[in-house]
Structures are given as structure tokens and as C-alpha cells.
Write a protein that holds these residues in place. Structure first.
Motif, PDB file in Angstrom:
ATOM      1  N   HIS A  86      -7.471  37.170  36.947  1.00  0.00           N
ATOM      2  CA  HIS A  86      -7.300  36.094  35.977  1.00  0.00           C
ATOM      3  C   HIS A  86      -5.911  35.487  36.116  1.00  0.00           C
ATOM      4  O   HIS A  86      -5.629  34.422  35.610  1.00  0.00           O
ATOM      5  CB  HIS A  86      -7.576  36.565  34.542  1.00  0.00           C
ATOM      6  N   ASN A  87      -5.056  36.205  36.822  1.00  0.00           N
ATOM      7  CA  ASN A  87      -3.739  35.674  37.158  1.00  0.00           C
ATOM      8  C   ASN A  87      -3.679  35.406  38.645  1.00  0.00           C
ATOM      9  O   ASN A  87      -4.444  35.979  39.405  1.00  0.00           O
ATOM     10  CB  ASN A  87      -2.670  36.697  36.810  1.00  0.00           C
ATOM     11  N   GLY A  89      -8.960  41.926  37.210  1.00  0.00           N
ATOM     12  CA  GLY A  89      -9.837  41.420  36.142  1.00  0.00           C
ATOM     13  C   GLY A  89     -10.776  40.293  36.519  1.00  0.00           C
ATOM     14  O   GLY A  89     -11.673  40.462  37.336  1.00  0.00           O
ATOM     15  N   ASN A  90     -10.532  39.104  35.952  1.00  0.00           N
ATOM     16  CA  ASN A  90     -11.432  37.951  36.108  1.00  0.00           C
ATOM     17  C   ASN A  90     -11.217  37.204  37.425  1.00  0.00           C
ATOM     18  O   ASN A  90     -10.534  37.691  38.309  1.00  0.00           O
ATOM     19  CB  ASN A  90     -11.236  37.000  34.933  1.00  0.00           C
ATOM     20  N   PHE A 115      -9.773  28.592  41.171  1.00  0.00           N
ATOM     21  CA  PHE A 115      -9.067  27.312  41.298  1.00  0.00           C
ATOM     22  C   PHE A 115      -7.561  27.549  41.417  1.00  0.00           C
ATOM     23  O   PHE A 115      -6.892  26.985  42.275  1.00  0.00           O
ATOM     24  CB  PHE A 115      -9.383  26.440  40.075  1.00  0.00           C
ATOM     25  N   GLY A 116      -7.063  28.433  40.549  1.00  0.00           N
ATOM     26  CA  GLY A 116      -5.635  28.751  40.577  1.00  0.00           C
ATOM     27  C   GLY A 116      -5.237  29.355  41.907  1.00  0.00           C
ATOM     28  O   GLY A 116      -4.181  29.045  42.454  1.00  0.00           O
ATOM     29  N   VAL A 133     -12.077  31.573  35.389  1.00  0.00           N
ATOM     30  CA  VAL A 133     -10.844  31.062  34.798  1.00  0.00           C
ATOM     31  C   VAL A 133     -10.486  29.807  35.572  1.00  0.00           C
ATOM     32  O   VAL A 133     -10.453  29.830  36.791  1.00  0.00           O
ATOM     33  CB  VAL A 133      -9.690  32.088  34.899  1.00  0.00           C
ATOM     34  N   GLY A 134     -10.236  28.727  34.838  1.00  0.00           N
ATOM     35  CA  GLY A 134      -9.892  27.474  35.504  1.00  0.00           C
ATOM     36  C   GLY A 134     -11.140  26.679  35.818  1.00  0.00           C
ATOM     37  O   GLY A 134     -12.258  27.149  35.597  1.00  0.00           O
ATOM     38  N   ILE A 141     -10.470  27.540  29.695  1.00  0.00           N
ATOM     39  CA  ILE A 141      -9.146  27.870  30.220  1.00  0.00           C
ATOM     40  C   ILE A 141      -9.015  27.324  31.638  1.00  0.00           C
ATOM     41  O   ILE A 141      -9.798  27.659  32.514  1.00  0.00           O
ATOM     42  CB  ILE A 141      -8.936  29.386  30.173  1.00  0.00           C
ATOM     43  N   LEU A 142      -8.023  26.470  31.845  1.00  0.00           N
ATOM     44  CA  LEU A 142      -7.813  25.885  33.170  1.00  0.00           C
ATOM     45  C   LEU A 142      -6.904  26.764  34.011  1.00  0.00           C
ATOM     46  O   LEU A 142      -7.037  26.827  35.219  1.00  0.00           O
ATOM     47  CB  LEU A 142      -7.210  24.489  33.030  1.00  0.00           C
TER      48      LEU A 142
END
Lengths: 457, 581
Positions: free
Chosen positions: A125-126, A153-154, A158-159, A190-191, B263-264
Motif C-alpha cells: 500500500h506504500n 499489504g495492499n 499506480f504509485g 490503492v490509487g 485513495i489515489l
């Protein structure tokens, strides 16, 4: 005797002349010969699906513009590569998958040379850059970093890609072949996570000459999203069912990346008056009046890439010959660092002898057309099955397979017949089990690979 | 009275402790809240900084694009825009629109790409002329005004453009360069000339299927064509993400969230799902309407230490502090109670001893006075009286000896003369000496002392004192007579002398206390049996000093059984002194 002497002198002169001539020729040819290894590496061919066209009749024909990328000479040093590996380390990657992915990343690193740039980004997620963009020579430190990766995690896909692009951008000014290899096994959560959003990202990245190759592992990832991202950025797309294949896929992908002979490839196809382009088959492009514009990011040495365009024309008189289409290709040559061009032209003759017309069929073009049409039909079938219309999907696959089979039988084409058999099997599986995640991924990835003329599958 | 005093002291200790405890706890909680508040507000400040940076980036991009649009010379509008769409990652679509002729580029249909066709449909309201360019901006103002109060409203119009010289940060500079056309496009720099003309332009945030699109337009003169670009929001977001801070303090999550609450991008540990309520948020309007930066600090998604760390630690210290006060109080109370019991026992001891001394003295005095008066002529009677006097004097001596022994033992001054002797023989001798007295007391002495030699290295007087104490106790407390069984048994490394009677035995409540000094089963002065409560205590002390012990256990079939454990002499001692046995 005089005569003889004269003859001897003439002979001597002629020998001297031939020798000097040879020397001169050799000298003059010397420069172009040594440059031949890296100059004009892309050849352009334009063909139609038939060499003879029916006279006096409005018709749609297929024009194939083929770009033949030649292999540079062995001794030529290849262009430097700017590679970012973006690894998914979400919870689902735990175990074998992550271990194999790490191994694959390390193997990719080992194939790079000192002139290349390497970076590794991991995301759950990060997003974390564990190896910032740097020359690929500090391999021990980088390998240690890669081995430390642990699952989390997630899935902020995109990030991850954004960060990968950011690492690539640190060396965007240099004459590198830019490439992101994205590996994921899960649904991005996420994103931005729709195929549309990631497609837009891919479309933006290709403008900076960054291609994203996507590697989907297992059967849980979103193949639409991955295919769209690589399609719009002109990267490759792979479906890896078992993580065992990861090192092989990475090696193949790197084989392509290390073998780039043309970058920012731009193709313009122009038709003379009276001929209108109708549609581009299998690729995104723009039709502007009588001209068609297409872009490809990179061409690999020894690869053949092509574009298929359907055009409409009114046949001329029997025996008349006319120009059908002209193609101009411009590209960045990574060896000479210059923008180079190549061009090709196709002419066709009109005839009213249908037998001759039939005989003049260009099987190669027809076959590529059939395979691309089949790829599009596969996508249509996926669309049907997504809407729950399984019978329509089965019907689409079956009728497409039928057409392939007809073609294969007619021209005795083994490859097409195999493809037809596989399609039929897919259709039967679909009918019996519905669309499984695996079949959907196979269809989607394969259709993309056909449209993109991807070598490793 | 005493209990009341203790309760009073306890109240005096407990109430202030409780008050301190409760007020300290409230203060700690308040402090924790303050710390949390501080963390929240500093997180909000950080989020505000991030939001300002993003807004500044978008503003820079928008300003630079408007400048670039303004700088395009009229004849090059189409070419420049098409070059942009081909090569500029920030440009998604371009358009040229004329008030009279409508949309000039892109033209709907086969010549446009699928993306362009969607673009035309998306902005149909603008391209059909139903909404004017300026009004689109202002109408957006109303729509998004509520999300922001301190910023310029969206759909901003740039009338009379002013060239501004600003310094931008490096990350932003790259985007600005893109917006100004300073990217590589077939080797040409597209920013052709400096801004000379003055026109009107603006930005329109546009929502389609809840997705944000941003359209920039420019019109050089009021009657000329409007042309502009649609920003590639994904590129913008991708660049913003790459420039977003990577490090945050533990336990805080910052997330860029769009209008749908999705959440982006997020930074910080802790998984957040769409729809998780945020603790703080900072709006990214007007540049990115409905987008915001959310700050998450609680809701169970974060480890509890981060939000209650101080509270837990301080509470723990407080509990330790209070517990030590209470424990200290408890120990002091216990000590006071013990001292009180001691004092009571001593008082009772003095009374008992006085009483004990007085009884034999009275007998002695009475018989002595009778003899002194000389009225008793019967020699038999005289002898009996003298016998009583002697017996009572002996009792008196034993009592005084006991008291003296007790004080010696208490002060640790009692000395023992250890010698090697045969315990069986010695026990037999003692019993022989007291057999008559026992019989007279109405008890039948049965001794089971073996003939073998049981060698011990002990103080003879000590053993005799202990045995006599036990025999006297039996004679004193077993009024109903019966047997007095005394046995000697050899065990492994010790031997046991058991003194057993058939009396009423020791009540269970007293069994553990009978060896305590001054303890008596019936402690009242009116007790029918005289005693000081010292005998067993002294015996126990002596035996412990000699390396043995005395135990009590109820005798099966009724009565008491006292077991004296005596250590046997070691073989070495026996070998060294064989002649003493």
C-alpha cells in the motif's frame, strides 16, 4: 614484337588500373561498410493482400506496412538501457512468487552492463524505492537490497509505476532505452485502478519514450489493466501462471530491451487521391484524411513489426497499374543518435481475371490479417462473457476459429490451423466451464501479443 | 479503640492517596489528549503543506500552459497543438473551437481517434455552445465553492495575462517545462516567442462519471477561435505521487483521496480502505476540486501505542506509586498489630507469672506459719506439710528457671554443654525419677524405650528440661488421667521421642500457635490451669538450638502426641569418644 610489347604494356596498364580501381573502390566502400552495422537498421516494406485487384469495382483491401529491424553486427556496442523493475510485494506475493520474482530481478541485473542504469521499486500500500536509479555495476549491494524484500499489504500499482517512471526520469536526458518492468499478482486497490486510468498513464509514458512491460503472475491480477498499460506504452505483456517461469520471462524481456535498434518509431502511411483509409487493425493510430499515423516506441533487432490498414478504393481499368500507398518511417537510431527515415511503396495492377486475382493473393498479409482479426474477436468474446453472454462469446470464438480453419486449409498454413484448433478448444472449454480466470487471461494476453507482434509469449 | 485508630489512620492514608491517584490520572489523560491534539494539529499542518505544494504545482502547470497557449502564433495553432498531443505527456487532448463554426478540431467520426471521440462527447455542453467558456468557469465556481473558502475559486480566468517571474522547486520545474513546451519534440522547441499579445483564458474542472478532467482554454481576441488542451490528470497525479514525501512519523497515514473517496495514493504504515473516516482533511480545491489530503490517526487501523503510549506509561507509573503507598501502609499496620499483640501477651504473661508465683508462695507461707506456731504435734502431719512446702518450692524453682531460661533464650545468652551420651539410658533415668510423681498425679506411665545404645551429642539438661516440660504439661492438662505413653524410636539420622496422652488434645485453631511464646489455649486469668505460656516455646527453642525440633500431631484415637526430634551423633564423633558412652 612491337605489337607484343604494346600488348604487354596494355596488360600491365590494365592490371595497374584494375588494382588502383579496386583499391579506390575498397577505400571508398570502407566507410559505408563499417557503418553498415549500425546504419539504416530499419527497412520498410509495404504490401497489399493481393497483387492484382479486381478492375472497376469499389473494394476494401488490406495494406500491410512491415518494419524489419535488422540485427546490428555482433561487435557493435548496444545502446545503454535505463531499467526500472517495479515489484508487487503485497500479501498475496508471499512465498514462492516473491522469491522467484526476486531471483528474476537479480538475474535481470546480472545481464546488464556497467553503462546501464538500474532501479528497483517495491510497492504494497506504500511505494518504496529500494534501489534508486544508479549504474548497474554495484551489483552486490543491489542484490542484497533485492534479497531483503518482504511481502506486505495492499497493492498500490499506480504509485509503483509512477515511482518507477520517476526513477527512469532521473536519466531521461541520456541516450538510454527506457523500460519499466512491472510485476503484479493482484488487483490494484490503492490509487487509480481501472484499465482506463492505467491506460492513460501508459499513453503519457510513451510520450517520454518510457515503455512499461507488464508481467501478471497467477490468476488473480487484472489482465485488462496490465494489457492496457503495456499496450498504450508499447511494452510487452506476459501472463505467467506459475512463478517458476519468472526468471525465463525476465530474461526474454531483457533480451528484447538489450536489443533495441530503433526508438520513437513513427509511421505515416499516405494514399493517393481516390483512396481512403477506413480503419487501422489491431493498433491505435490516427486517420487524417488520406493519411494514417501510427507510433511504436521501440523495435528490437531481428524483429518484424507491422501495421495493418484497411483502405477503400475504386478499381481502375483492366491492366491499369497505380500506386496504392506510400509509407514513411522515422525513428531514433540509438547507435548513431540520429533521427533516421525509411520508406516503402506499394503498387497494384487491376485485372478482370478472377483466377489470376485469386492466385495473386499475398498469403503472408492475409495470414497476419486473419490472426489480428482473430485477436480482436477474442477481445469481443471477452466482452460478451463479461456481460454474462457466454453463448455469444462461444459463438464468436467458434466462428472466428472456423474462418481461421478455412484460411489454414486453403493455404495449407500449419500455424493458423494450430491457432484455429486452440480457439476451438477455448470455445469448448468456455461452453463447458464458463470463462475461467485463467482462460480470460490467456485470451487477453494472447490477443495483445498478436496485435503487438510480441516475440516471447 | 485500637482498631478504630487503625481505621482512622487508614482513612488518613487512603483518602489522600485516592485523591492523588484520581487527579493524577485525570491529568495524565488530559496530557495524553493534549499530545494527541498536538499530533493531530501537526499532522494537519503537514497535510496543509503537502496540499499547498500540490496546489502550487498544479497552479504552476496551469499558468505555464496558459502562457504557452498565448504564445502560439496564429498560423501555428493547429500544428503546435497536434505536436503537443503527440509528445507532451501532460496533454491528453487538444481542441480548436469557433463560436460560429463550432468545433474545428477534433472532428467527430472515423478521422478522430476513439479517445478524441470520447473527448468530444465529454465536453459536448461546451462545444455545442450551450455553456459559454467564461460561464463554465463561473458555474464551476458555484459547484465547488463550498469545498474551499481560503483559496481563489476554480474555473479561474486569466484576463490580461501578466508575465510573472517565479522561482519553482525542481520537481515542479519539470512539469512547468513540460507545460511551457520545453520537451523534446523532434528536436524542436515549441515555445516560439515571448508573450506579446493579451487574451483571455481559463481552466474548467469537469466531472464525467465522477472522474475529474481539467480543460484549459485560451482566446486571443473576443471574436477569435477558442483553443486549448485537456490536461492528462493521470500524468499530473503520477508526477505528484513521485514528488510526494516518502517519510512520515509512525502511526500517521496521509492519503490523497478523490471525489469518490477512493485513495489515489498513501504514505505511512497502516492499511486504509476506501470509506475509512479520516481524522483530518485538507482540501485540494480549487485546483483539484473535490480532491483532498486525508490524515488518518486512529480507528483501530493504527497500533494502539502510538495514540495512547503516554497514557499507558504514565498510568503504569501512577499505579506503581499508589501501590507502593498502600503496600507501605499495609506493612506498617501489620507491624503495629504485631507489636500490639506482643504487648498484650506480655501483660498477660506478667499477670500469669505473678499468679503462678503467688499460688505456691501462699501454700508455702500457710504451711510454714502452721509449723511455726508449733500447734502441729503430729509428726506425720508435719512431714506432710514439709513435703508440700518442698514440692511447692520445687514448682517455684521450675517456674523461675523457666522465666530465666526464657529471658536467656530471648537474648541468645543460653549456653549449652554438649556431650556424647546414650539417649535411651538417659530417658529411662529421667522417667524413673518421675515415675512416682506421675503415678501420684493419677496417670499410668508406659515407656517404650529400647535397650540399644542411641548415641547423641547434646546438652543433657536441655533434653531433660524439654521432656519434663512435656510431662508436666500432660500432668497439668490431662485431668482425667489415663495413660502417658513415652516412646523412643531410632530413625535414619535422628531419633524421635514421642510423648502421648489421652487428654482432650489441642483444638485445631491453636495447633500452629502452641509453640509461640506467651500463647496459651486458655489465656484468661481465671483459667483453672496455672501456666505462663512459656514451656512449649522454650522447649521448641532449645530443640532448634540443639539441631532438632518439636512437632505436634493429634494422637490417633484421641489425645495429643508431641514428637521430639533429636539428631543422632555422627559416626565420627562416636569413634573419637567411645569411652563417653
Amino acid at each position: 614484337m612491337k605489337n607484343l610489347k604494346f600488348t604487354e604494356r596494355t596488360n600491365l596498364n590494365s592490371i595497374l588500373f584494375i588494382f588502383l580501381g579496386c583499391l579506390c573502390l575498397l577505400f571508398c566502400c570502407d566507410i559505408p561498410l563499417s557503418m553498415a552495422g549500425i546504419d539504416s537498421l530499419v527497412k520498410c516494406r509495404v504490401e497489399t493482400d493481393r497483387r492484382l485487384l479486381p478492375a472497376d469495382e469499389t473494394q476494401n483491401i488490406i495494406v500491410k506496412v512491415t518494419l524489419d529491424a535488422l540485427k546490428p553486427a555482433e561487435t557493435t556496442s548496444r545502446p545503454a538501457v535505463n531499467l526500472a523493475i517495479v515489484l508487487d510485494r503485497s500479501g498475496s506475493m508471499t512465498g514462492q512468487k516473491l522469491e522467484k520474482a526476486k531471483k528474476a530481478a537479480i538475474e535481470a541485473l546480472r545481464r546488464l552492463g556497467k553503462q546501464d542504469i538500474f532501479s528497483v521499486i517495491i510497492y504494497d500500500h506504500n511505494v518504496e524505492t529500494i534501489v534508486p536509479a544508479q549504474p548497474a555495476h554495484n551489483t552486490e549491494w543491489i542484490e542484497a537490497k533485492i534479497r531483503q524484500i518482504q511481502a506486505g499489504g495492499n497493492t498500490a500499482l499506480f504509485g509503483g509505476v509512477s515511482q518507477g517512471a520517476s526513477e527512469i526520469r532521473k536519466n531521461i536526458g541520456g541516450e538510454y532505452v527506457h523500460r519499466i518492468i512491472l510485476l503484479s499478482d493482484g488487483i490494484a486497490n490503492v490509487g487509480p485502478s481501472t484499465p482506463e486510468d492505467l491506460g492513460r498513464l501508459g499513453a503519457a509514458l510513451i510520450k517520454e519514450a518510457i515503455s512499461v512491460t507488464t508481467v501478471g503472475v497467477g490468476t488473480d491480477y487484472n489482465e485488462d489493466l496490465m494489457a492496457r498499460l503495456s499496450q498504450n506504452s508499447d511494452g510487452n505483456s506476459y501472463f505467467v501462471e506459475s512463478s517458476r517461469d519468472l526468471p525465463r520471462i525476465f530474461a526474454a524481456e531483457l533480451g528484447d530491451v538489450l536489443n533495441v535498434v530503433a526508438k520513437k518509431v513513427h509511421v505515416i502511411i499516405e494514399c493517393p487521391e481516390g483512396i481512403t483509409p477506413v480503419k487501422i487493425i489491431g493498433r491505435d493510430g490516427r486517420i487524417k484524411g488520406r493519411s494514417v499515423e501510427l507510433s511504436m516506441n521501440q523495435l528490437y533487432g531481428g524483429q518484424e513489426k507491422y501495421a495493418l490498414v484497411e483502405i477503400q478504393l475504386r478499381g481502375g481499368k483492366n491492366g491499369q497499374e497505380m500506386e496504392i500507398a506510400k509509407a514513411r518511417v522515422s525513428y531514433d537510431n540509438p547507435f548513431t543518435l540520429k533521427r533516421e527515415t525509411a520508406s516503402g511503396l506499394v503498387r497494384a495492377q487491376f485485372s478482370d481475371d478472377f483466377k489470376k486475382i485469386e492466385k495473386s493473393t499475398n498469403v503472408e498479409v492475409k495470414r497476419e490479417y486473419e490472426l489480428n482479426r482473430n485477436a480482436l474477436e477474442q477481445e469481443r468474446a471477452i466482452g460478451f462473457s463479461d456481460k454474462g453472454q457466454i453463448p455469444s462469446a462461444v459463438q464468436t470464438l467458434k466462428s472466428s476459429a472456423e474462418k481461421l480453419k478455412d484460411f489454414g486449409m486453403k493455404y495449407d498454413d500449419r500455424e493458423v490451423l494450430d491457432e484455429a484448433a486452440e480457439m476451438e478448444a477455448q470455445a469448448e472449454r468456455l461452453e463447458a466451464e464458463g470463462m475461467t480466470q485463467k482462460s480470460r487471461k490467456e485470451l487477453r494476453t494472447k490477443s495483445y501479443q498478436i496485435k503487438n507482434q510480441q516475440r516471447t509469449k | 479503640m485500637k482498631k478504630r485508630t487503625i481505621i482512622l489512620y487508614w482513612i488518613l492514608l487512603f483518602v489522600p492517596t485516592c485523591i492523588i491517584g484520581i487527579s493524577a490520572f485525570y491529568m495524565i489523560r488530559h496530557e495524553q489528549e493534549r499530545i494527541n491534539q498536538e499530533a493531530v494539529s501537526s499532522a494537519k499542518v503537514r497535510a496543509r503543506t503537502m496540499a499547498d505544494a500540490i496546489s502550487a504545482t498544479v497552479e504552476t502547470v496551469e499558468d505555464a500552459f496558459i502562457e504557452s497557449l498565448n504564445a502560439i502564433p496564429n498560423p501555428l495553432v493547429y500544428k503546435t497543438l497536434l505536436d503537443w498531443v503527440d509528445a507532451n505527456p501532460l496533454v491528453r487532448n487538444v481542441f480548436v473551437w469557433d463560436k460560429e463554426k463550432g468545433l474545428q478540431y477534433p472532428l467527430a467520426g472515423a478521422t478522430a481517434t476513439s479517445e478524441e471521440n470520447r473527448f468530444i462527447v465529454r465536453y459536448e455542453a461546451l462545444f455545442s455552445g450551450r455553456i459559454s467558456w467564461q460561464a463554465a468557469g463561473s458555474s464551476r465556481n458555484e459547484a465547488f465553492g463550498s469545498s474551499s473558502s481560503d483559496k481563489e475559486l476554480p474555473g479561474r480566468n486569466f484576463s490580461s495575462l501578466v508575465q510573472e517571474t517565479r522561482k519553482f522547486k525542481s520537481g515542479r520545474q519539470a512539469l512547468k517545462d513540460l507545460a511551457q513546451g520545453r520537451y523534446e519534440s523532434e528536436g524542436k522547441n515549441l515555445l516560439v516567442e515571448a508573450v506579446t499579445s493579451v487574451g483571455e483564458g481559463g481552466w474548467i474542472p469537469w466531472f464525467e462519471e465522477n472522474r475529474l478532467h481539467i480543460l484549459g482554454w485560451f482566446q486571443k481576441r473576443p471574436d477569435s477561435a477558442v483553443y486549448g488542451i485537456e490536461l492528462e490528470t493521470m500524468t499530473l497525479l503520477s508526477r505528484i505521487i513521485a514528488d510526494f514525501p516518502k517519510e512520515v512519523s509512525d502511526g500517521i497515514v496521509y492519503a490523497i483521496v478523490d471525489g469518490k473517496g477512493e485513495i489515489l495514493h498513501q504514505i505511512g504504515n497502516g492499511m486504509i480502505q476506501t470509506g475509512t473516516p479520516s481524522d483530518q482533511f485538507v482540501s485540494l480545491a480549487p485546483f483539484l476540486p473535490h480532491w483532498q489530503i486525508n490524515v488518518y490517526m486512529s480507528n483501530g487501523m493504527l497500533p494502539i501505542e502510538s495514540e495512547k503510549g503516554f497514557l499507558i506509561l504514565a498510568s503504569l507509573l501512577l499505579v506503581i506509586f499508589l501501590a507502593s503507598i498502600i503496600l507501605g501502609g499495609l506493612l506498617l499496620t501489620r507491624q503495629a498489630q504485631r507489636n500490639m499483640i506482643d504487648a498484650m501477651q506480655k501483660t498477660s504473661f506478667v499477670s500469669s507469672v505473678s499468679h503462678e508465683l503467688k499460688t505456691p508462695l501462699t501454700s508455702i507461707r500457710m504451711y510454714a506459719e502452721l509449723l511455726e506456731e508449733g500447734r502441729i504435734k503430729d509428726t506425720e502431719k508435719m512431714r506432710r506439710y514439709l513435703k508440700v512446702i518442698v514440692a511447692e518450692s520445687q514448682r517455684l524453682t521450675r517456674l523461675v528457671n523457666n522465666v530465666l531460661d526464657f529471658s536467656r533464650l530471648e537474648q541468645g545468652r543460653k549456653t549449652y554443654h554438649k556431650e556424647l551420651f546414650n539417649l535411651a539410658e538417659y530417658v529411662r533415668t529421667i522417667l524413673q525419677a518421675h515415675r512416682l510423681r506421675i503415678r501420684e498425679a493419677g496417670m499410668n506411665l508406659i515407656d517404650e524405650v529400647p535397650d540399644e545404645i542411641i548415641s547423641v551429642e547434646l546438652d543433657r539438661d536441655g533434653i531433660e528440661q524439654v521432656l519434663l516440660n512435656l510431662i508436666d504439661n500432660a500432668l497439668k492438662y490431662v485431668t482425667e488421667g489415663g495413660e502417658l505413653l513415652i516412646t523412643l524410636k531410632r530413625k535414619d539420622k535422628h531419633c524421635e521421642i514421642s510423648v502421648m496422652d489421652r487428654g482432650s488434645g489441642i483444638p485445631p485453631a491453636h495447633r500452629k500457635k502452641i509453640f509461640d511464646r506467651f500463647h496459651r489455649v486458655d489465656n484468661s486469668l481465671t483459667s483453672i490451669r496455672p501456666g505462663s505460656g512459656l514451656g512449649l516455646s522454650i522447649s521448641k527453642k532449645i530443640m532448634l538450638d540443639l539441631g532438632g525440633d518439636i512437632l505436634y500431631e493429634p494422637r490417633p484415637g484421641g489425645g495429643s502426641c508431641f514428637i521430639v526430634i533429636v539428631p543422632c551423633a555422627s559416626t565420627e564423633t562416636i569413634l573419637q569418644n567411645p569411652d563417653q558412652l
